[in-house]
Design an enzyme around this catalytic site. Structure first.
Site, short mmCIF file in Angstrom:
data_model
loop_
_atom_site.label_atom_id
_atom_site.label_comp_id
_atom_site.label_asym_id
_atom_site.label_seq_id
_atom_site.Cartn_x
_atom_site.Cartn_y
_atom_site.Cartn_z
N TYR A 63 -73.69 105.06 -81.62
CA TYR A 63 -73.84 106.32 -82.06
C TYR A 63 -74.68 107.08 -80.95
CZ TYR A 63 -78.94 105.82 -82.68
OH TYR A 63 -80.30 105.66 -82.27
N ARG A 93 -73.01 108.04 -71.99
CA ARG A 93 -73.55 107.03 -72.48
C ARG A 93 -72.77 106.42 -73.71
NH1 ARG A 93 -79.40 107.71 -74.84
NH2 ARG A 93 -78.35 108.99 -76.06
N ARG A 148 -63.94 91.18 -94.31
CA ARG A 148 -65.16 90.45 -93.48
C ARG A 148 -64.90 89.29 -92.84
NH1 ARG A 148 -69.79 87.74 -94.15
NH2 ARG A 148 -71.59 88.53 -93.32
N HIS A 168 -66.89 87.69 -89.14
CA HIS A 168 -67.53 87.84 -87.94
C HIS A 168 -66.89 88.44 -86.91
CE1 HIS A 168 -70.69 86.34 -90.75
NE2 HIS A 168 -71.66 86.73 -89.92
N LYS A 206 -76.83 101.91 -77.37
CA LYS A 206 -77.30 102.73 -78.45
C LYS A 206 -76.38 102.16 -79.75
CE LYS A 206 -78.48 107.42 -79.27
NZ LYS A 206 -79.98 107.18 -79.65
N GLU A 245 -90.79 101.46 -75.64
CA GLU A 245 -90.59 102.89 -75.73
C GLU A 245 -90.81 103.04 -77.47
OE1 GLU A 245 -85.97 102.99 -76.14
OE2 GLU A 245 -86.04 100.87 -76.44
N LEU A 277 -83.74 101.93 -74.09
CA LEU A 277 -82.71 102.65 -74.17
C LEU A 277 -82.77 103.62 -72.93
CD1 LEU A 277 -79.85 103.59 -75.64
CD2 LEU A 277 -81.33 105.19 -76.47
N1 PDD Z 1 -82.80 108.27 -80.65
N2 PDD Z 1 -85.32 104.95 -77.28
C1 PDD Z 1 -84.62 104.80 -78.71
C2 PDD Z 1 -84.84 103.62 -79.15
C3 PDD Z 1 -83.76 105.99 -79.30
O1 PDD Z 1 -83.37 105.63 -80.59
C4 PDD Z 1 -83.83 107.32 -78.67
C5 PDD Z 1 -82.99 108.32 -79.26
C6 PDD Z 1 -84.45 107.40 -77.50
C7 PDD Z 1 -84.24 108.65 -76.81
O2 PDD Z 1 -82.93 108.93 -76.24
P1 PDD Z 1 -82.22 110.28 -75.97
O3 PDD Z 1 -83.20 111.22 -74.97
O4 PDD Z 1 -80.96 110.24 -75.32
O5 PDD Z 1 -82.32 110.97 -77.55
C8 PDD Z 1 -84.99 106.31 -76.74
C9 PDD Z 1 -82.06 109.15 -81.46
C10 PDD Z 1 -82.67 110.47 -81.27
C11 PDD Z 1 -82.26 108.88 -82.68
O6 PDD Z 1 -81.95 107.68 -83.04
O7 PDD Z 1 -82.10 109.64 -83.84
#
Ligand code: PDD
Length: 287
Positions: free
Chosen positions: A33, A52, A100, A102, A149, A182, A207
């Protein structure tokens, strides 16, 4: 005004926006996403978000659901139909619908694509910037490919809930060596005693946030020194400033961690300067 979502080729009322029960995103979290900010009718850092997305899809060997140009048009159209001037869009691509199993479905199974958009209230964000937010620390119990992501966010959801129940707004993941990773949905930064901005290198442990990448450009423009290195929880507790970044919030000051005040317990000035300069430096394209 009814919200509209884009689902696999159609714009549908949000209340009726559905994917199949055997979508692999639903059954295996087999999807990726992006969340991207919209401000004053401009999409912020779209190129970096789509770059990304391309990387996340490539790492999981999921095909693009359509061309990049077509996806950009879908994003714009979804934002237009929802009359978003300030807010965000969310997009999700999964490996598609299949019985379904895997292992991957047969070649040619179309990926699923969903785009939603919503308005946010700039005054709520301004209030959080003025007061700062509280955070807690939690051990990082995620898989080691958090550089992708992916929609597999169960640990992140549990961590945020734990933060909420502790009266905080973010949970900060800590690795086995006591170093800061993070946030549950943000990257974490500190300002050390010399005024240097410090953030963890974006290797496989975190991330690579788009806000993080653009913030590095902002710091360069402001002449602020940045070091990408790991830092410990105790260093964070003793920092001049702590803040978190994400596309939804740009940069929120963190004024306490685990109930202990950071510096004087008020938002710091560097995060404010960065926030004010951010929009000028970021890429902006019209809806
Ligand atoms: N999340 N680290 C994690 C685990 C994240 O889920 C996110 C963003 C970030 C920051 O990434 P960016 O600057 O690209 O938004 C760092 C989004 C906003 C969410 O899951 O809603």
């Amino acid at each position: 005004m009814p919200r509209i979502a884009y689902v696999n080729g159609r714009y549908v009322p949000h209340s009726n926006a559905m994917v199949h029960v055997e979508d692999r995103g639903y059954q295996f979290a087999d999807g990726v996403y992006e969340v991207c900010e919209v401000r004053h009718g401009l999409i912020v850092d779209l190129t970096r978000h789509l770059n990304r997305l391309d990387r996340s899809l490539g790492e999981l060997r999921i095909a693009w659901p359509m061309s990049r140009a077509a996806l950009t048009q879908v994003i714009r159209e979804t934002l237009r139909r929802n009359h978003v001037r300030n807010g965000l869009f969310y997009l999700q691509v999964t490996r598609g619908v299949a019985r379904r199993d895997h292992v991957f479905p047969a070649d040619g199974t179309p990926p699923s694509i969903v785009v939603t958009a919503k308005s946010t209230d700039p005054s709520v964000i301004a209030r959080k910037n003025a007061t700062g937010i509280k955070a807690i620390t939690v051990p990082d119990n995620r898989w080691d490919r958090v550089d992708i992501k992916s929609v597999g966010l169960l640990s992140n959801a549990l961590a945020r809930q734990q933060a909420k129940e502790a009266g905080a707004q973010e949970a900060i993941y800590i690795d086995a060596e006591g170093m800061v990773k993070e946030g549950a949905a943000t990257n974490v930064w500190i300002v050390d005693a010399d005024g240097t901005l410090v953030t963890r290198p974006a290797d496989h442990g975190i991330l690579r946030g788009i806000t993080r990448t653009t913030l590095i450009d902002v710091a360069a423009k402001l002449g602020v020194k940045i070091v990408e290195r790991k830092f410990s929880v105790s260093e964070m507790m003793a920092a001049r400033e702590v803040f978190i970044t994400a596309a939804t919030s740009i940069c929120f000051p963190v004024v306490s961690v685990d109930g202990q005040a950071i510096a004087n317990g008020h938002p710091g000035s560097l995060s404010q300067n960065i926030r004010e300069a951010f929009f000028d430096v970021a890429e902006k394209i019209t809806i």
